[in-house]
Design a protein around this motif. Structure first.
Motif, mmCIF file in Angstrom:
data_model
loop_
_atom_site.group_PDB
_atom_site.id
_atom_site.type_symbol
_atom_site.label_atom_id
_atom_site.label_comp_id
_atom_site.label_asym_id
_atom_site.label_seq_id
_atom_site.Cartn_x
_atom_site.Cartn_y
_atom_site.Cartn_z
ATOM 1 N N ALA A 78 120.900 9.398 94.380
ATOM 2 C CA ALA A 78 120.274 8.770 95.895
ATOM 3 C C ALA A 78 119.296 8.321 95.129
ATOM 4 O O ALA A 78 118.357 7.274 95.503
ATOM 5 N N VAL A 79 118.468 8.758 94.502
ATOM 6 C CA VAL A 79 117.011 7.986 93.757
ATOM 7 C C VAL A 79 117.286 6.097 93.203
ATOM 8 O O VAL A 79 116.732 5.350 93.834
ATOM 9 N N VAL A 80 118.492 6.642 92.891
ATOM 10 C CA VAL A 80 118.687 5.211 92.229
ATOM 11 C C VAL A 80 119.347 4.555 93.273
ATOM 12 O O VAL A 80 118.972 3.232 93.182
ATOM 13 N N VAL A 81 120.550 4.443 94.320
ATOM 14 C CA VAL A 81 120.162 4.502 95.790
ATOM 15 C C VAL A 81 118.873 3.384 96.332
ATOM 16 O O VAL A 81 119.288 2.568 96.513
ATOM 17 N N PHE A 116 113.854 18.766 86.744
ATOM 18 C CA PHE A 116 114.634 17.093 87.389
ATOM 19 C C PHE A 116 115.199 16.983 89.224
ATOM 20 O O PHE A 116 114.672 16.056 89.812
ATOM 21 N N ILE A 117 114.724 17.869 89.382
ATOM 22 C CA ILE A 117 115.315 17.834 91.472
ATOM 23 C C ILE A 117 113.561 18.524 91.816
ATOM 24 O O ILE A 117 113.609 17.552 92.589
ATOM 25 N N PHE A 118 112.926 18.944 91.184
ATOM 26 C CA PHE A 118 111.339 18.589 91.107
ATOM 27 C C PHE A 118 111.421 16.965 91.373
ATOM 28 O O PHE A 118 110.139 16.591 91.896
ATOM 29 N N LEU A 119 111.666 16.211 90.007
ATOM 30 C CA LEU A 119 111.346 15.245 89.763
ATOM 31 C C LEU A 119 111.932 14.605 91.134
ATOM 32 O O LEU A 119 110.831 13.438 91.121
ATOM 33 N N ALA A 120 112.694 14.227 91.312
ATOM 34 C CA ALA A 120 113.335 13.758 92.140
ATOM 35 C C ALA A 120 112.659 13.401 93.594
ATOM 36 O O ALA A 120 112.708 12.747 94.307
#
Length: 257
Positions: free
Chosen positions: A27-30, A114-118
């Motif tokens: 989702a971040v990339v999109v 990485f969930i937190f970072l996203a």
């Protein structure tokens, strides 16, 4: 993890947790790519969902570190401890290489970070189209930098174990120089607790300002919506709802980098 048998629940939980991480970064990339073009209603909704899942993930992640620190206070000379649900996930993830008992735990904390970072990246992305200096964006960027560095630490810890190191190598283990025992447990438990305490605090401040700046954020999405697209589609799906009257339509709004 002491060679405990791995259950189907352990495996399913591990797969879902890793899938959660992959889905959020997809989702971040999109969002990062789509935000370069014209606004679409789904951009706002997806960013809201990304932030919400990041908050939920960090609540679970942080409570794990609080529990570990609390256990240390009561048992400062005992081995490091994890909650039953974390142990289950670690067992499931450890199946990647069952000859390395610590690998599952390292992967678990890596994915949790990485969930937190996203989620923090989601705040940066949702504020991209707003004009002016938003405090929510400033704090979220600070969090991204901090958790990005923390993420690198977890990558190094995980990679060192995966590559066969006798113990995890990273700043939180003083690069593997601290011998296993109470000293290492103490240093590592409190190192990660403090890092997550600061990161969670930054997230809370960013969310507080995001709520206060919701009008400016939404203006950046509604301003470019075509007449046939209903603003209500954006306003109805939100962590911080406002009425349609609160949104000021202005074609002069420009993107922020």
């Amino acid at each position: 993890m002491g060679g405990a048998a791995v259950s189907t629940l352990d495996t399913v939980g591990a797969v879902l947790f890793i899938g959660w991480t992959v889905a959020m970064w997809s989702a971040v990339v999109v969002l990062a790519y789509a935000n370069r073009g014209p606004v679409r209603p789904w951009l706002y909704k997806t960013a809201v969902g990304l932030i919400g899942l990041g908050v939920v993930g960090q609540l679970g992640h942080f409570q794990e570190h609080v529990s570990q620190a609390g256990y240390w206070v009561a048992n400062p000379y005992s081995p490091a401890w994890m909650t039953p649900w974390a142990m289950s996930l670690a067992r499931g993830m450890g199946q990647i290489d069952s000859t390395k008992p610590a690998l599952g735990m390292e992967i678990l904390h890596l994915t949790g970070n990485f969930i937190f970072l996203a989620g923090l990246v989601g705040i940066v992305l949702i504020t991209k189209r707003a004009t002016g200096q938003l405090k929510s964006r400033k704090w979220a960027k600070m969090g991204v930098w901090m958790q990005g560095i923390h993420g690198i630490e977890h990558i190094v810890l995980t990679a060192s174990v995966a590559l066969g190191a006798s113990r995890a190598i990273g700043l939180s283990t003083w690069f593997g120089l601290i011998e296993p025992g109470p000293a290492l447990v103490t240093y590592r438990v409190w190192w990660h607790f403090v890092a997550n305490l600061i990161g969670t605090g930054i997230l809370a401040v960013s969310l507080y300002h995001l709520r206060k700046e919701k009008r400016a954020v939404k203006n950046g999405y509604v301003a470019e919506v075509q007449p046939e697209e209903k603003p209500a589609d954006i306003l109805s799906c939100d962590l911080f709802p406002v009425s349609e009257e609160d949104v000021v339509r202005s074609p002069a709004l420009t993107n922020r980098s």
